[in-house]
Design an enzyme around this catalytic site. Structure first.
Site, PDB file in Angstrom:
ATOM      1  N   LYS A  62     118.927-109.886 -74.614  1.00 56.45           N
ATOM      2  CA  LYS A  62     118.053-111.176 -75.165  1.00 56.45           C
ATOM      3  C   LYS A  62     118.555-112.490 -74.406  1.00 56.45           C
ATOM      4  CE  LYS A  62     118.121-108.881 -79.598  1.00 56.45           C
ATOM      5  NZ  LYS A  62     118.699-108.540 -81.022  1.00 56.45           N
ATOM      6  N   GLN A 106     123.673-110.970 -84.453  1.00 51.54           N
ATOM      7  CA  GLN A 106     123.448-109.359 -83.980  1.00 51.54           C
ATOM      8  C   GLN A 106     124.206-108.549 -84.989  1.00 51.54           C
ATOM      9  OE1 GLN A 106     121.401-108.354 -81.305  1.00 51.54           O
ATOM     10  NE2 GLN A 106     121.608-106.459 -81.944  1.00 51.54           N
ATOM     11  N   ASP A 129     115.238-114.452 -86.973  1.00 56.58           N
ATOM     12  CA  ASP A 129     114.764-113.154 -87.014  1.00 56.58           C
ATOM     13  C   ASP A 129     113.916-113.054 -88.368  1.00 56.58           C
ATOM     14  OD1 ASP A 129     115.551-111.419 -84.949  1.00 56.58           O
ATOM     15  OD2 ASP A 129     117.710-111.605 -85.445  1.00 56.58           O
TER      16      ASP A 129
END
Ligand code: NAP
Length: 294
Positions: A62, A106, A129
């Protein structure tokens, strides 16, 4: 040819997720440079807690992708022993930091930390997200802001394939918050007739056989077989499973499904590459929206 005869793989379009993701990155890079000309550099805070090897690999991919398109990333590597309160106060600081437009926590977090409580602390305008209730609600209301990245990738693949969505019967297998549910909402927003399946669904084969679009996200290697698939369907395989021999396979049995589908994604090289590309797109969007009222 009779409609129940298999097509040859030569007639089937195999979508190249890597190429489509590369195109998304080009678009994002162009958007980033437009914003930079206005004095705004899109920024993503990446929070990694603990030393889970898979999470470390994902985070590295990422951050590398951020660098490629000109998104600045702020890395926070924290020990698994970090107290919950300290993690939450980091989120508070990131919420207040004007250089940070998106925050990526994460997951999963190490045992003992409450991911839900940490996420609830996050400003929904930085939830790239798309996990917070406000963003989930907006999606189901048909006014999406941030949508989880993998479902966005699924839609991009369908759009690139030119698959008709309005009026099509779409069958989504899997109902997770991260994949199945948002995919279903996005398809519904584009006027598909959506059937959602899960582990208690009876007669999955017959349901899949009626689908114009199949999205497989059940996490079971090669479970959806070609004999179930309607000839000419579009098959999007979200699954990533490692077999005991080390091979990566999807939730669809590609070799049999490719004989029936008109369009199909491979694993690897299908949905996977789109996921990170869509995170970049969401981060750009967050930076573009910085002036949006709450
Ligand atoms: P998940 O949270 O484990 O959810 C799996 C879903 O599939 C659940 O809703 C479950 O039903 C359903 N299911 C399980 N067995 C089933 C069966 N035999 N028949 C029908 N439904 C069944 O998984 P996820 O996070 O959504 O991920 C799904 C797959 O996508 C995994 O292989 C994952 O590795 C992959 N993935 C790929 C990407 C990417 O970037 N390509 C991103 C995320 C995930 P219940 O709700 O009843 O338990």
């Amino acid at each position: 040819m009779k409609s129940d005869e298999p097509s040859s793989p030569a007639q089937t379009r195999i979508l190249d997720g890597k190429a489509i993701a590369a195109q998304v990155r080009v678009e994002v890079a162009a958007g980033v440079s437009r914003l930079k000309n206005q004095g705004i550099t899109p920024g993503l805070a990446v929070v990694l807690v603990g030393d889970d090897p898979a999470s470390q690999v994902y985070v590295r991919s990422k951050t590398r992708a951020c660098e490629e398109v000109g998104v600045v990333h702020f890395d926070h590597r924290l020990p698994a022993t970090i107290p919950q309160a300290e993690l939450e106060s980091l989120i508070d600081r990131l919420n207040d930091d004007p250089r940070v437009h998106g925050v990526l926590l994460q997951l999963p977090l190490p045992t003992g930390l409450d991911a839900g409580a940490v996420l609830r602390r996050l400003d929904p305008r930085k939830d790239v997200d798309g996990l917070l209730a406000e963003n989930v609600g907006r999606l189901w209301n048909g006014e999406p802001r941030f949508v989880p990245c993998t479902p966005l990738g699924v839609m991009r693949l369908l759009h690139e394939a030119g698959t008709p969505i309005a009026g099509a019967h779409a069958v989504v297998i899997g109902r997770s918050q991260l994949v199945g549910k948002p995919v279903a909402a996005l398809l519904l927003n584009e006027h598909a007739t959506v059937t959602m399946c899960h582990s208690r669904t009876q007669g999955l084969d017959a349901i899949v056989a009626a689908a114009d679009i199949v999205v497989a996200a059940l996490g079971k290697p090669q479970r959806i077989v070609g004999a179930w698939i309607k000839k000419g369907a579009t098959v999007i395989d979200v699954g990533i499973n490692r077999l005991p021999d080390g091979r990566l396979v999807g939730d669809v049995d590609f070799d049999s499904a490719v004989l029936r589908a008109a369009t199909i994604t491979p694993v690897p090289g299908g949905v996977g590459p789109l996921t990170i590309a869509m995170l970049l797109a969401n981060t750009l969007r967050a930076a573009e929206n910085t002036s949006e009222p709450r």
